[in-house]
Every structure is written in structure tokens, then in C-alpha cells.
Design a protein around this motif. Structure first.
Motif, PDB file in Angstrom:
ATOM      1  N   GLN A 266      -3.867   1.875  10.715  1.00  0.00           N
ATOM      2  CA  GLN A 266      -4.458   3.117  10.204  1.00  0.00           C
ATOM      3  C   GLN A 266      -5.532   3.662  11.151  1.00  0.00           C
ATOM      4  O   GLN A 266      -5.684   4.873  11.310  1.00  0.00           O
TER       5      GLN A 266
ATOM      6  N   GLN B  45       0.840  -1.207   0.000  1.00  0.00           N
ATOM      7  CA  GLN B  45       0.000   0.000   0.000  1.00  0.00           C
ATOM      8  C   GLN B  45       0.870   1.250   0.000  1.00  0.00           C
ATOM      9  O   GLN B  45       1.888   1.297   0.697  1.00  0.00           O
ATOM     10  N   TRP B  46       0.448   2.253  -0.737  1.00  0.00           N
ATOM     11  CA  TRP B  46       1.209   3.500  -0.700  1.00  0.00           C
ATOM     12  C   TRP B  46       0.301   4.687  -0.960  1.00  0.00           C
ATOM     13  O   TRP B  46      -0.813   4.538  -1.448  1.00  0.00           O
ATOM     14  N   HIS B  47       0.778   5.867  -0.549  1.00  0.00           N
ATOM     15  CA  HIS B  47       0.067   7.091  -0.897  1.00  0.00           C
ATOM     16  C   HIS B  47       1.099   8.159  -1.258  1.00  0.00           C
ATOM     17  O   HIS B  47       2.297   7.968  -1.073  1.00  0.00           O
ATOM     18  N   ARG B  48       0.576   9.254  -1.798  1.00  0.00           N
ATOM     19  CA  ARG B  48       1.500  10.296  -2.235  1.00  0.00           C
ATOM     20  C   ARG B  48       1.545  11.436  -1.238  1.00  0.00           C
ATOM     21  O   ARG B  48       0.533  11.819  -0.676  1.00  0.00           O
ATOM     22  N   GLN B  49       2.747  11.901  -0.956  1.00  0.00           N
ATOM     23  CA  GLN B  49       2.898  13.111  -0.146  1.00  0.00           C
ATOM     24  C   GLN B  49       3.740  14.051  -0.986  1.00  0.00           C
ATOM     25  O   GLN B  49       4.955  13.904  -1.051  1.00  0.00           O
TER      26      GLN B  49
END
Ligand code: PMV
Ligand code: MG
Length: 367
Positions: free
Chosen positions: A230, A59-63
Motif C-alpha cells: 500500500q 482486506q477489502w475496500h469498496r469501489q
């Protein structure tokens, strides 16, 4: 070939508050396991594999321009961390390191690769530590296995209480008080593992409990997996914003668990049930105030049905899906209750409490 296993667990009460240093929760180990098998490699190359983890995605997200990868729900992170920590311990004992194949077999993940929420990351960490200690012939007792697995688990997840690791190591019903993880992080910088494992850990306290004979523990699974790490992140935002309300929750939870432990000491099912209901109401209030969904509609349904049959029910663990637990008199009409669950898409998990080495009550020497 070396084979070891570690049980899964469920929280009975005290969730979220137990994340804070020294706060208590009650947990139970269950007879559903993660197995770890190790054999020396014959060609100098090692493999780590698991049939249940083949479909695991990262899993990943953008910062901004950064891609931030969340490794906390990836079981391989826990396996690798357990290996690293146990090998570090082996080196302090002058054991030569080897190349091996390590296989994980997990009953805590459904055939489709979904988690039941029975503590698979803790159990996989404990199973790996136990198997490697045996593989390297390291002299360890339960307290040391707990500490190795707690260090390994904490360095991946970083925001948990480690109660699930304790349940998986000690088995049975336990009252767990979380240790000071900031202290641990500091000590890790300059103490070797042998020293650290033989030191008392501040606030760590584990007591084995005996359940009253008439207590039946019934477990319902709502089919939807949830990410504990989370959910805990979200509650810590609430902690930062609403300190006074958060501390009210902590104190009420602590007192609730103290009364529940007394209920266990006195074999009083009614007290235990009363405090399960009260703990549920505390978690509901926390959810409402923080905007975090702990009790999903299906978990609410699970509790409502259980209450109709005289059970005391609540979400287990972080909530947001996974399992609910019911404490109920063993003479109640459990079958009718479970039938109603099933017609509402709630699956009963037919699990029993697991006692490690068949010991039902033990004195934990850990300090
Ligand atoms: O959802 P579970 O079974 O992993 O339980 C999480 C319990 C929390 O108190 C919310 C977090 C923790 O690490 O204790
Ligand atoms: Mg959960």
C-alpha cells in the motif's frame, strides 16, 4: 518428509528507487526463518496450514458496487502462487504431480500474528519453492530458485522490486539491481518456464558484498506493522503527479547506493555510514513531497538515539512502522543505546546476518 527454510531480510538502503527497473538497493539476510514442510497425503486430500497465519484476515475496500479484495498482505496468496509456479515448472520437466500436506512455520511473524517487517511474504515464497523443488526432485540452482520465487511473488504483489526474494535466496549482504518486470510479464505469455529460467533477465544484477569487520548492524522494531504494497501504491501516485521530482530522487538514490557499494568494496565503515545518513535524508524528502509517512515518530526516535551513540540510522524498507537499522562501530556502547531504545518502546531484534550454506562471499552467476 521434506523440510526447507528461507531467511528474512532487511533493506539497508535504496528503498522505493529499487522498484524502478535497474535501480539498486542494498539488503541483508537475517537468521530468522520461514520453514516449509511437505509430506505426501495418505487420503488423497491435501492441507495447507500454518499456526502463525490462523488469525489472518482478508482486506477489502469498496469501489462503487464492487468489493475489491486486496490479497497482497495475505500469506496464503504467496504460498498458493509458489505452488502454482513450481508445479508448472515440474510439468515442463514431465514430473507427475502429487497431493501433499504443506505446513508453514514462520519466525518472521510475532506470536500475536504481527509481522516484524522482515520480508515474510518473500521468505514464505522462497521456502515453499525450495521445499516443492525438493519434493518433486527438480534440479534447481539458486538462480533458478530466485527466478521461480520472483515470478510467484510478482504475480501476487505486482509492484515490488523482488529485492527481498533475492536476499532470501542468496543470503548475506547483497547489492541488488531490479530486473525489468514488464519484460517478464510479456515473456510469461509465450515462453515455458524452463526456457524463461535459463534466459538472462534484463537488468537483473546481484552482487554479494562483504561488510567491514568493525560494522555492527543493530535492528530496532517499533511494534507497528506496515503494508509495503500500500505504501508503494501511494508513492506511485506521487510518481505520476511529480515526475521531475521523482526522477531527481531516483538519480540521487542510485548514486548514493553506488558510493555505498564502493564503501563495502573498500571496507570503509565511515563511507557506508555517511551514505546511510544521506539515503535517510532522500527518503525523508520523498516522504515530505509525496505526503506518505515513511519515518513514523517512533522510527525518528530510534534514529535520533542511534545518532547520539555515533550510529548511522534510517528506516528499513517501506517504513511506516516495522524496523529501523543502525550501522555502528562494534566497539560503541551498544547496550546503552539499546537501553534507551527500550525505555522508548523500541525493541531490539537480536538478529545476525545469515549466510546461506555458510558461504560469506560468492559470485552470483545470474544474468
Ligand atoms: O518494507 P519492506 O521491507 O517490505 O521493503 C519495501 C522496500 C520497497 O523498496 C519500498 C519496495 C520494494 O519492493 O522494493
Ligand atoms: Mg516494511
Amino acid at each position: 518428509m521434506i523440510k526447507e527454510k528461507a531467511p528474512g531480510k532487511l533493506y539497508i538502503a535504496g528503498e522505493y528507487a529499487v522498484v524502478e527497473n535497474g535501480f539498486p538497493a542494498i539488503l541483508v539476510a537475517l537468521n530468522q526463518f520461514v520453514y516449509c514442510t511437505i509430506e505426501p497425503s495418505t487420503n488423497g486430500v491435501g492441507q495447507i496450514l500454518s499456526h502463525q497465519y490462523q488469525n489472518n484476515a482478508v482486506q477489502w475496500h469498496r469501489q462503487g458496487d464492487q468489493m475489491v479484495v486486496d490479497q497482497r498482505d495475505n500469506p496464503f496468496s504467496y504460498i498458493l502462487s509458489a505452488i502454482q509456479v513450481t508445479e508448472e515448472y515440474a510439468r515442463t520437466l514431465n514430473q507427475p504431480l502429487q497431493v501433499y500436506n504443506l505446513q508453514i512455520d514462520s519466525e518472521l511473524d510475532s506470536a500475536s500474528g504481527k509481522k516484524y517487517g522482515l520480508g515474510s511474504s518473500a521468505a514464505v515464497t522462497v521456502a515453499t519453492v525450495k521445499a516443492l523443488c525438493k519434493f518433486y526432485n527438480l534440479p534447481v540452482n539458486k538462480d533458478q530458485i530466485f527466478k521461480l520465487a520472483a515470478i510467484a511473488h510478482f504475480s501476487v504483489q505486482g509492484n515490488g522490486s523482488l529485492g527481498d526474494v533475492a536476499a532470501s535466496v542468496y543470503g548475506g549482504w547483497i547489492a541488488y539491481h531490479s530486473f525489468d518486470r514488464q519484460w517478464l510479464a510479456e515473456q510469461r505469455k509465450f515462453l515455458d518456464l524452463t526456457t524463461l529460467l535459463n534466459l538472462p533477465w534484463p537488468n537483473l544484477n546481484i552482487e554479494s558484498l562483504t561488510a567491514p569487520a568493525n560494522l555492527a548492524l543493530v535492528i530496532g522494531w517499533t511494534g507497528k506493522p506496515a503494508s509495503t504494497s500500500q505504501l508503494v501504491d501511494k508513492i506511485s501516485l506521487f510518481k505520476a503527479r511529480e515526475q521531475a521530482k521523482y526522477h531527481q530522487f531516483l538519480d540521487a538514490s542510485r548514486r548514493c547506493i553506488q558510493r555505498m557499494v564502493e564503501g563495502f568494496h573498500n571496507s570503509d565503515l565511515n563511507i557506508i555510514k555517511q551514505e546511510i545518513r544521506y539515503n535517510r535524508s532522500l527518503l525523508q524528502k520523498l516522504a515530505e513531497r509525496s505526503g506518505v509517512q515513511i519515518e513514523t515518530p517512533l522510527l525518528k526516535k530510534l534514529c535520533q538515539i542511534a545518532e547520539e551513540f555515533g550510529g548511522a540510522a534510517k528506516t528499513s524498507g517501506a517504513g511506516g512502522g516495522d524496523c529501523g537499522i543502525v550501522a555502528i562501530d562494534g566497539h560503541a556502547d551498544l547496550k546503552a543505546m539499546v537501553d534507551q531504545w527500550e525505555s522508548n518502546q523500541i525493541e531490539r531484534l537480536p538478529l545476525a546476518v545469515h549466510f546461506v550454506d555458510n558461504v560469506q562471499r560468492y559470485t552470483v552467476t545470474i544474468k
